[in-house]
Design a protein around this motif. Sequence first.
Motif, short mmCIF file in Angstrom:
data_model
loop_
_atom_site.label_atom_id
_atom_site.label_comp_id
_atom_site.label_asym_id
_atom_site.label_seq_id
_atom_site.Cartn_x
_atom_site.Cartn_y
_atom_site.Cartn_z
N SER A 120 1.96 37.54 75.85
CA SER A 120 2.65 38.82 75.80
C SER A 120 2.91 39.26 74.37
CB SER A 120 3.97 38.71 76.57
OG SER A 120 4.66 39.94 76.56
N ILE A 121 3.45 38.35 73.54
CA ILE A 121 3.76 38.69 72.15
C ILE A 121 2.51 39.02 71.37
CG2 ILE A 121 4.67 37.75 69.98
CD1 ILE A 121 6.68 36.15 71.69
N VAL A 122 1.47 38.21 71.57
CA VAL A 122 0.21 38.43 70.84
C VAL A 122 -0.41 39.78 71.22
CG1 VAL A 122 -2.20 37.67 70.83
CG2 VAL A 122 -0.39 36.06 70.26
N ASN A 123 -0.43 40.09 72.51
CA ASN A 123 -1.01 41.37 72.94
C ASN A 123 -0.23 42.56 72.37
OD1 ASN A 123 -3.10 40.26 74.39
ND2 ASN A 123 -2.02 40.29 76.34
N THR A 124 1.11 42.44 72.37
CA THR A 124 1.93 43.52 71.83
C THR A 124 1.72 43.68 70.33
OG1 THR A 124 3.61 43.14 73.53
CG2 THR A 124 4.29 44.37 71.59
N TYR A 125 1.76 42.57 69.61
CA TYR A 125 1.56 42.62 68.16
C TYR A 125 0.18 43.17 67.82
CZ TYR A 125 1.63 40.97 63.30
OH TYR A 125 1.59 40.90 61.93
N GLN A 157 0.04 46.99 68.39
CA GLN A 157 0.76 47.74 67.37
C GLN A 157 0.02 47.75 66.04
OE1 GLN A 157 4.68 45.98 67.29
NE2 GLN A 157 5.36 47.06 69.14
N ILE A 158 -0.53 46.60 65.65
CA ILE A 158 -1.27 46.53 64.38
C ILE A 158 -2.54 47.38 64.47
CG2 ILE A 158 -2.58 45.00 62.85
CD1 ILE A 158 0.41 44.75 62.52
N GLN A 159 -3.22 47.32 65.62
CA GLN A 159 -4.44 48.12 65.78
C GLN A 159 -4.14 49.61 65.61
OE1 GLN A 159 -6.18 48.11 69.72
NE2 GLN A 159 -8.25 48.20 68.88
N GLN A 204 -12.87 52.51 64.63
CA GLN A 204 -12.41 51.68 65.75
C GLN A 204 -12.70 50.21 65.47
OE1 GLN A 204 -10.74 52.38 68.51
NE2 GLN A 204 -10.87 50.31 69.33
N GLN A 205 -13.90 49.91 64.99
CA GLN A 205 -14.27 48.53 64.70
C GLN A 205 -13.39 47.92 63.62
OE1 GLN A 205 -18.51 48.92 63.79
NE2 GLN A 205 -19.02 47.85 65.69
N GLN A 206 -13.21 48.65 62.52
CA GLN A 206 -12.47 48.11 61.39
C GLN A 206 -10.98 47.94 61.72
OE1 GLN A 206 -13.76 46.87 58.63
NE2 GLN A 206 -15.81 47.41 59.33
N SER A 207 -10.39 48.90 62.40
CA SER A 207 -8.97 48.77 62.76
C SER A 207 -8.77 47.63 63.75
CB SER A 207 -8.45 50.09 63.34
OG SER A 207 -9.15 50.46 64.52
N THR A 208 -9.72 47.45 64.67
CA THR A 208 -9.63 46.35 65.63
C THR A 208 -9.79 45.01 64.93
OG1 THR A 208 -10.53 47.77 67.38
CG2 THR A 208 -10.57 45.40 67.76
N LEU A 209 -10.74 44.93 63.98
CA LEU A 209 -10.94 43.70 63.23
C LEU A 209 -9.68 43.32 62.45
CD1 LEU A 209 -12.75 41.42 62.13
CD2 LEU A 209 -13.47 43.01 60.32
N LEU A 210 -9.07 44.29 61.78
CA LEU A 210 -7.85 44.02 61.02
C LEU A 210 -6.72 43.57 61.95
CD1 LEU A 210 -7.87 46.98 58.47
CD2 LEU A 210 -8.09 44.55 57.94
N ALA A 211 -6.66 44.14 63.15
CA ALA A 211 -5.63 43.72 64.11
C ALA A 211 -5.82 42.27 64.49
CB ALA A 211 -5.68 44.62 65.34
N PHE A 212 -7.07 41.85 64.73
CA PHE A 212 -7.35 40.45 65.03
C PHE A 212 -6.94 39.56 63.86
CE2 PHE A 212 -10.53 41.96 68.26
CZ PHE A 212 -9.98 41.28 69.34
N TYR A 265 -4.80 40.04 61.32
CA TYR A 265 -3.36 39.96 61.10
C TYR A 265 -2.68 39.17 62.22
CZ TYR A 265 -3.62 43.37 57.30
OH TYR A 265 -3.89 44.00 56.12
N THR A 266 -3.18 39.28 63.44
CA THR A 266 -2.58 38.53 64.55
C THR A 266 -2.85 37.05 64.41
OG1 THR A 266 -2.95 40.46 65.97
CG2 THR A 266 -2.33 38.42 67.06
N PHE A 267 -4.05 36.68 63.93
CA PHE A 267 -4.33 35.27 63.66
C PHE A 267 -3.38 34.75 62.58
CE2 PHE A 267 -8.93 36.20 65.03
CZ PHE A 267 -8.67 35.79 66.33
N GLY A 268 -3.07 35.59 61.59
CA GLY A 268 -2.11 35.20 60.57
C GLY A 268 -0.71 35.00 61.14
#
Length: 515
Positions: free
Chosen positions: A419-424, A427-429, A472-480, A482-485
């Motif tokens: 839940s937390i990961v999906n929400t974060y 939001q980052i995306q 879309q690709q770049q914003s999604t990649l950055l979201a992944f 930052y979430t891994f971080g």
Amino acid sequence: MTASKAADAPLAMEPGSARLMVTLAVMLSAIMVLLDMTIANVSLPHMMGALGVTSEQVTWVLTSYSMAEAICIPLASYLSLKFGVRRLLLVSVAGFITTSALCGQADTLTEMVTFRIMQGAFGASVIPLSQSIMVQIYPKEERGKAMALFSVGVLLGPILGPTVGGLITENMDWRWIFYVNVPVGFLCLALLYFFVHLDGKGKATVDWPLVFGMAIGIGLLQMVLERGNQDDWFASNTILFATVISAIAWVFFLTRSFRTKGDIAPMWLLKDRNLALSCIVMTGFSMGMFGIVQLQPMMLEQLLNYPVEITGFMMAPRGLTSAIVLLSLSRIIDRLDPRMLIVAGLILNGIGSFLMMRYSLDIDMFWVLMPSIVQGAGMGLVFAPLSQLAYATLAPNQAVGGAVIFNLCRTLGGSFGISIVNTYFSQIQQKEWNALGGGLTPDNPLVQQYAATQGTSVTNPDFIANLTSMLQQQSTLLAFVYTFGFIMVSYFVLIPLLALFKRVKKGEPPAADKA
């Protein structure tokens, strides 16, 4: 806790060959149940067409199972006293087989959700009972070895679920992700019937107010965690109402458990420092682990365009590495300091997450597999020693109760993590979409220059569509990334807690025994 002398007395250790067969029986049963936590994930698109439902509705196939499991796990301690460990385990596995077959036969969403609830309810007792059996049949000096072997199943099940589900769905039919439990389940039943003879029956009473408080608190919490991000959290009156009622129910449930010291959901056992700390660390670690397991297939399929079957194979090394590490350590783990092993495991998981922060759209399979292998080694070093510490200061007759609480924290930790990961991630995306997209205007010289290199103009519809796709690709990649971080940090903040554990000297009886 009220229990008979038979239930209170330590159970006799099984001889070597019999103990091996009991280990095989409970491990296979645990893997079967845990596999069903994630085996249906990759099959949801296929179920949508067969059941005639939307993508939002079909997620109840997953939510219903996890809710039922979380609610029923705490009942295992009471039911084992009421009916005996062996009888309860046999009934649970038999019920799991039956409801699995019914899930495969379901033709409507209502049928599927009903049978998944029943499947989760029957499977809930299998994990804590299996773990408590391992605690009881191995002598204290081999407790680490027992937890290492059991952790193989705990880790392999949910991690290999997408792999097995993808293979079955691609090569057979999605209904076989449920039918496969029938032959495996009958093998488990046979092994349990012939080799598991632990009783553990005793006098137990039902505290109905506690049961209702527990069911409402855990059930609504699971629903909030599963549906919160999708329904925009507290912008939804349903989520807000469920959260308030769940919080009230949890306060009542915990207060009553500590006051009455009953057999159902014995949260009062958290007075034991090692068990309480183990549950906290397990909750935090499960959040990171299940968060990673949720994110990586999304990235491989949605961003890198991996087929479902290949995605499943790419997830497998994490579980296989953890199994190899656990089996390699099983002979010497009881001679090592479990706290140091957990620290090493958390660091490895953090390093694996850091490596995933280096991802780009051009990574090859090596960069997908290497962090998974590092994390798999770390998972093996965390689960078994943490289980070992959780039971180190509990009396033998508290093994089932301790296993109930420990596994409830693992289940809730996984739900919190997803839940937390999906929400974060969401939001980052959105944040990165806005940040990157803010400069992509027709009057931006860099955009005009890029259009010129492509032999087109900024007003060309094809160029605009291409630019939107890149955004879309770049914003999604950055979201992944930052979430891994974010997950990496969650591993490291758990390390200081290891200093608070009480180390039990070899041969020293648990505090509960001395009392």
